[in-house]
Design a protein around this motif. Structure first.
Motif, PDB file in Angstrom:
ATOM      1  N   PHE A  24       0.829  -1.198   0.000  1.00  0.00           N
ATOM      2  CA  PHE A  24       0.000   0.000   0.000  1.00  0.00           C
ATOM      3  C   PHE A  24       0.865   1.250   0.000  1.00  0.00           C
ATOM      4  CE2 PHE A  24       0.673  -1.506   4.272  1.00  0.00           C
ATOM      5  CZ  PHE A  24       1.020  -0.380   4.984  1.00  0.00           C
ATOM      6  N   GLU A  27       2.457   8.072   2.895  1.00  0.00           N
ATOM      7  CA  GLU A  27       2.903   9.444   2.641  1.00  0.00           C
ATOM      8  C   GLU A  27       4.350   9.500   2.181  1.00  0.00           C
ATOM      9  OE1 GLU A  27       2.163  11.956   5.980  1.00  0.00           O
ATOM     10  OE2 GLU A  27       0.106  11.269   6.166  1.00  0.00           O
ATOM     11  N   ASP A  40      -5.984  -1.813   7.759  1.00  0.00           N
ATOM     12  CA  ASP A  40      -7.246  -1.156   8.051  1.00  0.00           C
ATOM     13  C   ASP A  40      -7.319   0.242   7.445  1.00  0.00           C
ATOM     14  OD1 ASP A  40      -5.437   0.070   9.678  1.00  0.00           O
ATOM     15  OD2 ASP A  40      -6.591  -0.123  11.517  1.00  0.00           O
ATOM     16  N   GLY A  41      -6.478   0.488   6.451  1.00  0.00           N
ATOM     17  CA  GLY A  41      -6.473   1.789   5.797  1.00  0.00           C
ATOM     18  C   GLY A  41      -7.481   1.851   4.654  1.00  0.00           C
ATOM     19  N   ASP A  42      -7.381   2.898   3.890  1.00  0.00           N
ATOM     20  CA  ASP A  42      -8.254   3.132   2.748  1.00  0.00           C
ATOM     21  C   ASP A  42      -7.928   2.117   1.648  1.00  0.00           C
ATOM     22  OD1 ASP A  42      -9.749   4.094   0.661  1.00  0.00           O
ATOM     23  OD2 ASP A  42      -8.862   6.096   0.670  1.00  0.00           O
ATOM     24  N   PRO A  43      -8.895   1.339   1.200  1.00  0.00           N
ATOM     25  CA  PRO A  43      -8.638   0.331   0.157  1.00  0.00           C
ATOM     26  C   PRO A  43      -8.091   0.920  -1.134  1.00  0.00           C
ATOM     27  CG  PRO A  43     -10.773  -0.047   1.162  1.00  0.00           C
ATOM     28  CD  PRO A  43     -10.267   1.266   1.699  1.00  0.00           C
ATOM     29  N   SER A  44      -8.333   2.196  -1.387  1.00  0.00           N
ATOM     30  CA  SER A  44      -7.812   2.801  -2.618  1.00  0.00           C
ATOM     31  C   SER A  44      -6.294   2.997  -2.560  1.00  0.00           C
ATOM     32  CB  SER A  44      -8.496   4.138  -2.884  1.00  0.00           C
ATOM     33  OG  SER A  44      -8.124   5.096  -1.918  1.00  0.00           O
ATOM     34  N   LEU A  45      -5.686   2.850  -1.382  1.00  0.00           N
ATOM     35  CA  LEU A  45      -4.236   2.984  -1.236  1.00  0.00           C
ATOM     36  C   LEU A  45      -3.495   1.692  -1.563  1.00  0.00           C
ATOM     37  CD1 LEU A  45      -4.065   5.066   2.061  1.00  0.00           C
ATOM     38  CD2 LEU A  45      -3.832   5.883  -0.283  1.00  0.00           C
TER      39      LEU A  45
END
Length: 55
Positions: A24, A27, A40-45
């Motif tokens: 993933f 930054e 558990d982050g944004d799936p788009s990442l």
């Protein structure tokens, strides 16, 4: 970590743990590696998914 290093580590981790691992984006243009169930982050990442059972 750079993308090429993250990809190598992800594939190695997926084969070692026999679980799905994702690469993933984080930054600063870097990348991270985690088990899919732990991410558990944004799936788009998610850049790539490594499944040791896929053919």
């Amino acid at each position: 970590m750079p993308l090429t290093l993250a990809q190598r580590n992800a594939w190695n981790l997926a084969r070692t743990l026999m679980t799905i691992v994702v690469v993933f984006r984080i930054e600063g243009g870097n990348f991270g590696v985690a088990e899919e169930r732990e991410f558990d982050g944004d799936p788009s990442l998610i850049v790539r998914e490594y499944d040791p059972f896929a053919r």
